[in-house]
Scaffold this motif. Structure first.
Motif, mmCIF file in Angstrom:
data_model
loop_
_atom_site.group_PDB
_atom_site.id
_atom_site.type_symbol
_atom_site.label_atom_id
_atom_site.label_comp_id
_atom_site.label_asym_id
_atom_site.label_seq_id
_atom_site.Cartn_x
_atom_site.Cartn_y
_atom_site.Cartn_z
ATOM 1 N N GLY A 99 0.807 -1.150 0.087
ATOM 2 C CA GLY A 99 0.007 0.044 -0.069
ATOM 3 C C GLY A 99 0.876 1.273 0.012
ATOM 4 N N ALA A 100 1.674 1.291 0.882
ATOM 5 C CA ALA A 100 2.699 2.524 0.741
ATOM 6 C C ALA A 100 3.568 2.743 -0.373
ATOM 7 C CB ALA A 100 3.646 2.549 2.063
ATOM 8 N N GLU A 101 4.198 1.691 -1.142
ATOM 9 C CA GLU A 101 4.758 1.729 -2.328
ATOM 10 C C GLU A 101 3.810 2.027 -3.555
ATOM 11 O OE1 GLU A 101 6.085 -2.163 -2.235
ATOM 12 O OE2 GLU A 101 8.191 -1.721 -1.526
ATOM 13 N N ALA A 102 2.373 1.820 -3.519
ATOM 14 C CA ALA A 102 1.436 1.896 -4.424
ATOM 15 C C ALA A 102 0.937 3.432 -4.316
ATOM 16 C CB ALA A 102 0.061 1.100 -4.011
ATOM 17 N N ASP A 103 1.069 4.061 -3.079
ATOM 18 C CA ASP A 103 0.743 5.430 -2.934
ATOM 19 C C ASP A 103 1.962 6.052 -3.354
ATOM 20 O OD1 ASP A 103 -1.632 4.856 -1.646
ATOM 21 O OD2 ASP A 103 -0.810 5.042 0.390
ATOM 22 N N TRP A 104 3.129 5.900 -3.204
ATOM 23 C CA TRP A 104 4.257 6.458 -3.627
ATOM 24 C C TRP A 104 4.540 6.478 -5.207
ATOM 25 C CZ3 TRP A 104 8.701 4.736 -6.024
ATOM 26 C CH2 TRP A 104 9.892 5.531 -6.515
ATOM 27 N N LEU A 105 4.216 5.377 -5.710
ATOM 28 C CA LEU A 105 4.272 5.146 -7.064
ATOM 29 C C LEU A 105 3.109 5.770 -7.794
ATOM 30 C CD1 LEU A 105 5.054 1.304 -7.513
ATOM 31 C CD2 LEU A 105 6.057 3.160 -8.563
ATOM 32 N N ALA A 106 1.864 6.068 -7.332
ATOM 33 C CA ALA A 106 0.681 6.824 -7.836
ATOM 34 C C ALA A 106 1.194 8.300 -7.770
ATOM 35 C CB ALA A 106 -0.593 6.648 -7.019
ATOM 36 N N GLU A 107 1.739 8.717 -6.632
ATOM 37 C CA GLU A 107 2.226 10.246 -6.832
ATOM 38 C C GLU A 107 3.207 10.488 -7.801
ATOM 39 O OE1 GLU A 107 5.592 12.612 -4.032
ATOM 40 O OE2 GLU A 107 3.993 11.603 -3.060
ATOM 41 N N LYS A 108 4.452 9.484 -8.246
ATOM 42 C CA LYS A 108 5.234 9.576 -9.209
ATOM 43 C C LYS A 108 4.792 9.357 -10.670
ATOM 44 C CE LYS A 108 8.282 10.881 -6.435
ATOM 45 N NZ LYS A 108 8.718 12.206 -6.320
ATOM 46 N N LEU A 109 3.886 8.677 -10.862
ATOM 47 C CA LEU A 109 3.275 7.957 -11.998
ATOM 48 C C LEU A 109 2.202 9.407 -12.528
ATOM 49 C CD1 LEU A 109 2.808 4.333 -11.444
ATOM 50 C CD2 LEU A 109 4.498 5.312 -12.928
ATOM 51 N N GLY A 110 1.629 9.796 -11.731
ATOM 52 C CA GLY A 110 0.416 10.588 -12.175
ATOM 53 C C GLY A 110 -0.685 9.693 -12.593
ATOM 54 N N PRO A 111 -1.643 10.423 -13.250
ATOM 55 C CA PRO A 111 -3.002 9.850 -14.033
ATOM 56 C C PRO A 111 -2.460 8.714 -14.713
ATOM 57 C CG PRO A 111 -3.154 12.299 -14.067
ATOM 58 C CD PRO A 111 -1.586 12.026 -13.496
ATOM 59 N N ALA A 112 -3.108 7.630 -14.935
ATOM 60 C CA ALA A 112 -2.789 6.427 -15.697
ATOM 61 C C ALA A 112 -2.879 6.933 -17.092
ATOM 62 C CB ALA A 112 -3.701 5.169 -15.322
ATOM 63 N N GLU A 113 -3.825 7.512 -17.483
ATOM 64 C CA GLU A 113 -4.102 8.082 -18.884
ATOM 65 C C GLU A 113 -3.034 9.113 -19.504
ATOM 66 O OE1 GLU A 113 -6.563 10.263 -16.096
ATOM 67 O OE2 GLU A 113 -6.484 8.513 -16.580
ATOM 68 N N ALA A 114 -2.279 9.611 -18.551
ATOM 69 C CA ALA A 114 -1.173 10.630 -18.990
ATOM 70 C C ALA A 114 0.053 10.136 -18.842
ATOM 71 C CB ALA A 114 -1.396 11.747 -17.898
ATOM 72 N N MET A 115 0.258 8.920 -18.493
ATOM 73 C CA MET A 115 1.758 8.067 -18.529
ATOM 74 C C MET A 115 2.319 8.202 -19.702
ATOM 75 S SD MET A 115 1.378 5.386 -15.568
ATOM 76 C CE MET A 115 0.709 3.910 -16.658
ATOM 77 N N ASP A 116 3.688 8.311 -19.772
ATOM 78 C CA ASP A 116 4.552 8.270 -21.000
ATOM 79 C C ASP A 116 4.735 6.886 -21.178
ATOM 80 O OD1 ASP A 116 6.659 7.943 -19.277
ATOM 81 O OD2 ASP A 116 7.246 9.974 -19.319
ATOM 82 N N ALA A 117 5.578 6.438 -22.249
ATOM 83 C CA ALA A 117 5.943 5.214 -22.740
ATOM 84 C C ALA A 117 6.888 4.448 -21.360
ATOM 85 C CB ALA A 117 6.644 4.998 -24.030
ATOM 86 N N GLU A 118 7.811 5.274 -20.891
ATOM 87 C CA GLU A 118 8.545 4.619 -19.813
ATOM 88 C C GLU A 118 7.719 4.338 -18.691
ATOM 89 O OE1 GLU A 118 11.338 6.201 -22.627
ATOM 90 O OE2 GLU A 118 9.546 7.185 -21.724
ATOM 91 N N LYS A 119 6.960 4.994 -18.576
ATOM 92 C CA LYS A 119 6.006 5.005 -16.875
ATOM 93 C C LYS A 119 5.268 3.590 -17.419
ATOM 94 C CE LYS A 119 6.345 9.511 -15.125
ATOM 95 N NZ LYS A 119 5.213 10.561 -14.835
ATOM 96 N N ARG A 120 4.608 3.501 -18.479
ATOM 97 C CA ARG A 120 3.897 2.489 -19.021
ATOM 98 C C ARG A 120 4.737 0.858 -18.840
ATOM 99 N NH1 ARG A 120 1.833 6.063 -22.952
ATOM 100 N NH2 ARG A 120 3.127 4.813 -24.478
ATOM 101 N N ALA A 121 5.695 1.400 -19.345
ATOM 102 C CA ALA A 121 6.718 0.032 -19.347
ATOM 103 C C ALA A 121 7.039 -0.362 -17.886
ATOM 104 C CB ALA A 121 7.980 0.533 -20.031
ATOM 105 N N LEU A 122 7.247 0.666 -16.852
ATOM 106 C CA LEU A 122 7.535 0.301 -15.575
ATOM 107 C C LEU A 122 6.268 -0.247 -14.810
ATOM 108 C CD1 LEU A 122 8.890 0.568 -12.827
ATOM 109 C CD2 LEU A 122 8.009 3.007 -12.785
ATOM 110 N N VAL A 123 4.958 0.156 -15.134
ATOM 111 C CA VAL A 123 3.957 -0.615 -14.649
ATOM 112 C C VAL A 123 3.801 -1.835 -15.057
ATOM 113 C CG1 VAL A 123 1.242 -0.325 -14.681
ATOM 114 C CG2 VAL A 123 2.772 1.556 -14.199
ATOM 115 N N ALA A 124 4.046 -2.087 -16.348
ATOM 116 C CA ALA A 124 3.868 -3.500 -16.834
ATOM 117 C C ALA A 124 4.947 -4.414 -16.350
ATOM 118 C CB ALA A 124 4.084 -3.396 -18.656
ATOM 119 N N HIS A 125 6.042 -3.925 -16.181
ATOM 120 C CA HIS A 125 7.120 -4.612 -15.430
ATOM 121 C C HIS A 125 6.888 -4.935 -13.992
ATOM 122 C CE1 HIS A 125 11.191 -5.531 -13.733
ATOM 123 N NE2 HIS A 125 11.204 -6.262 -15.096
#
Length: 132
Positions: A87-113
């Motif tokens: 949960g804590a990591e999810a919160d931190w990641l959400a802060e860093k990633l921003g809205p899912a629909e606005a993620m760039d290719a690198e952030k999408r690759a991170l999420v997939a990984h």
């Protein structure tokens, strides 16, 4: 010092080049890293700062691989819940990633990984699955 130098260079030209990737790899995976075995929160934060300056494209092909693997190493190996996005990591990641629909290719690759590698993922992070 290396993070600040790379960040300044990327801010100047808007991209991460091969020399910058090589320098970051040496810092993260060599004796200069905080722990040598994992990526610290400060190092992961620096990667997100560099990515924010380089999100326009034109990056060295190895940048995405370094960004994805280093941040994943921090989340999956450096926290209190190995091999999981808690949960804590999810919160931190959400802060860093921003809205899912606005993620760039690198952030999408991170999420997939992260979804591929994590043994479990907090429900607080699950909504990113479709964005990967």
């Amino acid at each position: 010092f290396a993070f600040e130098a790379v960040k300044a260079s990327v801010e100047a030209d808007g991209r991460v080049d091969a020399d910058e990737v090589a320098l970051l790899r040496a810092v993260f995976y060599g004796p200069a890293g905080d722990w040598g075995l994992t990526i610290s929160r400060a190092e992961a934060e620096a990667l997100f700062e560099i990515q924010a300056s380089a999100s326009g494209g034109g990056n060295c092909a190895d940048w995405r691989d370094l960004f994805v693997k280093a941040v994943s190493m921090h989340v999956l190996c450096g926290g209190g819940s190995p091999d999981a996005v808690d949960g804590a990591e999810a919160d931190w990641l959400a802060e860093k990633l921003g809205p899912a629909e606005a993620m760039d290719a690198e952030k999408r690759a991170l999420v997939a990984h992260l979804f591929k590698e994590a043994a479990s993922v907090s429900p607080d992070f699950a909504f990113y699955r479709d964005a990967a």
